[in-house]
Scaffold this active site. Structure first.
Site, PDB file in Angstrom:
ATOM      1  N   HIS A  98       0.852  -1.193   0.000  1.00  0.00           N
ATOM      2  CA  HIS A  98       0.000   0.000   0.000  1.00  0.00           C
ATOM      3  C   HIS A  98       0.884   1.237   0.000  1.00  0.00           C
ATOM      4  O   HIS A  98       1.435   1.615   1.034  1.00  0.00           O
ATOM      5  CB  HIS A  98      -0.900   0.021   1.234  1.00  0.00           C
ATOM      6  CG  HIS A  98      -1.948  -1.043   1.214  1.00  0.00           C
ATOM      7  ND1 HIS A  98      -3.026  -0.996   0.356  1.00  0.00           N
ATOM      8  CD2 HIS A  98      -2.088  -2.190   1.925  1.00  0.00           C
ATOM      9  CE1 HIS A  98      -3.778  -2.073   0.550  1.00  0.00           C
ATOM     10  NE2 HIS A  98      -3.234  -2.810   1.485  1.00  0.00           N
ATOM     11  N   HIS A 108      -0.814  -6.656  -5.520  1.00  0.00           N
ATOM     12  CA  HIS A 108      -0.918  -7.922  -4.797  1.00  0.00           C
ATOM     13  C   HIS A 108      -0.275  -9.011  -5.645  1.00  0.00           C
ATOM     14  O   HIS A 108      -0.385  -9.004  -6.872  1.00  0.00           O
ATOM     15  CB  HIS A 108      -2.391  -8.266  -4.587  1.00  0.00           C
ATOM     16  CG  HIS A 108      -2.636  -9.721  -4.343  1.00  0.00           C
ATOM     17  ND1 HIS A 108      -3.132 -10.567  -5.319  1.00  0.00           N
ATOM     18  CD2 HIS A 108      -2.427 -10.489  -3.254  1.00  0.00           C
ATOM     19  CE1 HIS A 108      -3.237 -11.780  -4.816  1.00  0.00           C
ATOM     20  NE2 HIS A 108      -2.819 -11.777  -3.577  1.00  0.00           N
ATOM     21  N   TYR A 111       1.842 -16.686  -4.832  1.00  0.00           N
ATOM     22  CA  TYR A 111       2.032 -17.990  -5.486  1.00  0.00           C
ATOM     23  C   TYR A 111       2.044 -19.039  -4.399  1.00  0.00           C
ATOM     24  O   TYR A 111       2.581 -18.817  -3.303  1.00  0.00           O
ATOM     25  CB  TYR A 111       3.294 -18.004  -6.353  1.00  0.00           C
ATOM     26  CG  TYR A 111       3.125 -17.057  -7.530  1.00  0.00           C
ATOM     27  CD1 TYR A 111       2.300 -17.397  -8.600  1.00  0.00           C
ATOM     28  CD2 TYR A 111       3.706 -15.788  -7.516  1.00  0.00           C
ATOM     29  CE1 TYR A 111       2.073 -16.508  -9.651  1.00  0.00           C
ATOM     30  CE2 TYR A 111       3.486 -14.895  -8.557  1.00  0.00           C
ATOM     31  CZ  TYR A 111       2.667 -15.260  -9.619  1.00  0.00           C
ATOM     32  OH  TYR A 111       2.425 -14.379 -10.637  1.00  0.00           O
ATOM     33  N   ARG A 112       1.401 -20.178  -4.684  1.00  0.00           N
ATOM     34  CA  ARG A 112       1.215 -21.188  -3.646  1.00  0.00           C
ATOM     35  C   ARG A 112       1.224 -22.587  -4.249  1.00  0.00           C
ATOM     36  O   ARG A 112       0.943 -22.775  -5.440  1.00  0.00           O
ATOM     37  CB  ARG A 112      -0.101 -20.944  -2.907  1.00  0.00           C
ATOM     38  CG  ARG A 112      -1.297 -20.884  -3.831  1.00  0.00           C
ATOM     39  CD  ARG A 112      -2.565 -20.389  -3.137  1.00  0.00           C
ATOM     40  NE  ARG A 112      -3.687 -20.358  -4.067  1.00  0.00           N
ATOM     41  CZ  ARG A 112      -4.013 -19.310  -4.822  1.00  0.00           C
ATOM     42  NH1 ARG A 112      -3.341 -18.183  -4.745  1.00  0.00           N
ATOM     43  NH2 ARG A 112      -5.029 -19.379  -5.660  1.00  0.00           N
ATOM     44  N   HIS A 178     -20.954  -7.258  -5.189  1.00  0.00           N
ATOM     45  CA  HIS A 178     -21.923  -6.331  -4.592  1.00  0.00           C
ATOM     46  C   HIS A 178     -21.718  -4.895  -5.090  1.00  0.00           C
ATOM     47  O   HIS A 178     -22.555  -4.029  -4.820  1.00  0.00           O
ATOM     48  CB  HIS A 178     -21.848  -6.373  -3.064  1.00  0.00           C
ATOM     49  CG  HIS A 178     -20.506  -5.979  -2.520  1.00  0.00           C
ATOM     50  ND1 HIS A 178     -19.377  -6.731  -2.707  1.00  0.00           N
ATOM     51  CD2 HIS A 178     -20.107  -4.898  -1.810  1.00  0.00           C
ATOM     52  CE1 HIS A 178     -18.344  -6.137  -2.122  1.00  0.00           C
ATOM     53  NE2 HIS A 178     -18.768  -5.021  -1.578  1.00  0.00           N
TER      54      HIS A 178
END
Lengths: 303, 303
Positions: A98, A108, A111-112, A178
């Site tokens: 930020h 952002h 990686y996983r 939303h």
């Protein structure tokens, strides 16, 4: 669960990626990260690095974790019902930056890699996921193109179908239903990628490495531009959307909270200061209106 | 769905309750509410009233709605599986007040009424829900006792078992699992109350009316106390917990977002300005530590 060679190789890469990205940020900002190592009571642990009140970054958090446990959490098994009650291993690196200036986008990257013990009914016993996306406040088209181009370059080294497919997945995933709004100008996102381990691991490394080519150049171009109080207010207002996305929709946040992860590490993605304004609308013809009208629409930026 | 006499009576009461509470707030604050009436595309509508940047309240939102549709949303049917694919009517009044001063607690109140078309398998075809809870930053014990006492007085008019039961339900419901923390000092909460309509409607009216006896007196006692920048920072930090609860756990928010409610009205409960600080801990022996150690524990305040 015994640590396997694939687990060790992927977590070593992600661990080093955390190091390399933090070193780059320190070089840009001149401020050091604070580091917290933590253990997960259920198994495994991680290392959170947070830079606070820097020259360029109001907050930059980079987390690494490698955790394991006796059963996958609901955030996974709801999408992969066969994998219930599976032992699992998960390692990942995740960051959100930020910046102080409304002219520098928020970014952002995550990686996983997952492994499960496996059984006959379930789908894959290992998979990669991840991506990176950009959230500007006062976007500049060349920055958006540059960010997407570095991701496309990484994808194209492996499969020409990857960038268009994962770019679209990103547009669909980072979407605030939303609000009928994408979170930002996108990037790439993928999940449950399995098949040829070596090929996919190489692809993920290209993606991870490309972060260093993409975002820092945008920071260098924009961080010295002056800004007004009104622009700062708009940035704080738009940061509210980031909070809404992360707490209502984000899979990584849900996974972390459901696995009794370390709350402070999971929520270090949240912005340091946020404003909500009831029923705010941009003035027609303003820079703020341009964000909504031109940039917050799924667009083929490289066309 | 035809409007029934019970629907009309309950929504008339809740509508008037919105009026009475807003009138009281205007008398306290000296600032007027802005009003937005809205229609829900799927059926029904509402009236949102928001006071912004007042003398006492940084934001005060009071929403009334009466909506209907062909099927109950997942936030309800997940708890009441028999009620799937049911036509429904729902009316409610909901408020959250965010005061400027860290010495004045944040407050929430909501009362609601549901009717469904009914079938053989499901449970009740109508029910009441609601409650009120207090979230102080620098709590004063007599205020907490006063708030609970007014709710207990309202409950005791109808059933001596209500206050202890609904007080405990409140402690359980307004709980941030990922923080191991209650949201504040509680109050009462109940849902799915059905049986004798006249008795329950009278009970809900006592609860709604009691709001005017409880919270305004606390505001009057505390709003002129001076505060420091550090106290203000702590208030902004603690407001983050309110956001986390509302976006991750709150049933009303989930219901609203899932029924394509009016997003600005649903999210007007969010605080106007919020701070997240990574891994913040209160100083031992400070007023801030006292909040955690004494007040953020389920306690029988009227013992």
């Amino acid at each position: 669960m015994q640590s396997t060679p694939t687990q060790q190789r992927v977590s070593a890469y992600l661990n080093q990626l955390q190091e390399r990205i933090c070193a780059k940020v320190v070089a840009l900002d001149g401020t050091d990260f604070k580091e917290d190592s933590w253990d997960r009571p259920g198994g495994g642990g991680g290392r959170s690095r947070v830079l606070t009140e820097g020259r360029i970054f109001e907050r930059a958090g980079v987390g690494f974790s490698a955790v394991f446990g006796p059963q996958l959490p609901p955030s996974i098994t709801s999408q992969m019902p066969g994998a219930k009650d599976q032992e699992f291993f998960a390692t990942g690196v995740s960051l959100v930056f930020h910046p102080r200036s409304p002219h520098v986008p928020t970014v952002h990257m995550n990686y996983r890699y997952f492994e499960t013990a496996g059984n006959d009914e379930q789908g894959p016993t290992w998979w990669f996921g991840g991506g990176a996306d950009l959230t500007p406040y006062y976007p500049v088209r060349e920055d958006v193109i540059h960010f997407h181009q570095t991701l496309k370059n990484a994808c194209d080294l492996h499969d020409l179908a990857y960038y268009p497919r994962f770019k679209q997945w990103c547009d669909e995933y980072f979407y605030l239903k939303h609000r009928n709004e994408p979170r930002g100008v996108g990037g790439i996102f993928f999940d449950y990628q399995t098949g040829d381990f070596e090929a996919l691991f190489a692809f993920v490394q290209s993606c991870g490495d490309s972060f260093l080519e993409g975002y820092p150049a945008i920071v260098e171009r924009r961080h010295e531009m002056p800004w007004t109080e009104q622009e700062r207010d708009f940035q704080l207002y738009r940061r509210g959307r980031y909070v809404e996305f992360n707490l209502v929709f984000d899979r990584g946040t849900t996974f972390g909270l459901q696995t009794n992860g370390r709350t402070e590490s999971i929520l270090m993605s949240l912005p340091p200061l946020v404003r909500w304004v009831y029923n705010w609308q941009p003035e027609p013809g303003s820079k703020e209106a341009e964000l909504y009208e031109i940039y917050l629409k799924p667009t083929d930026w490289l066309a």
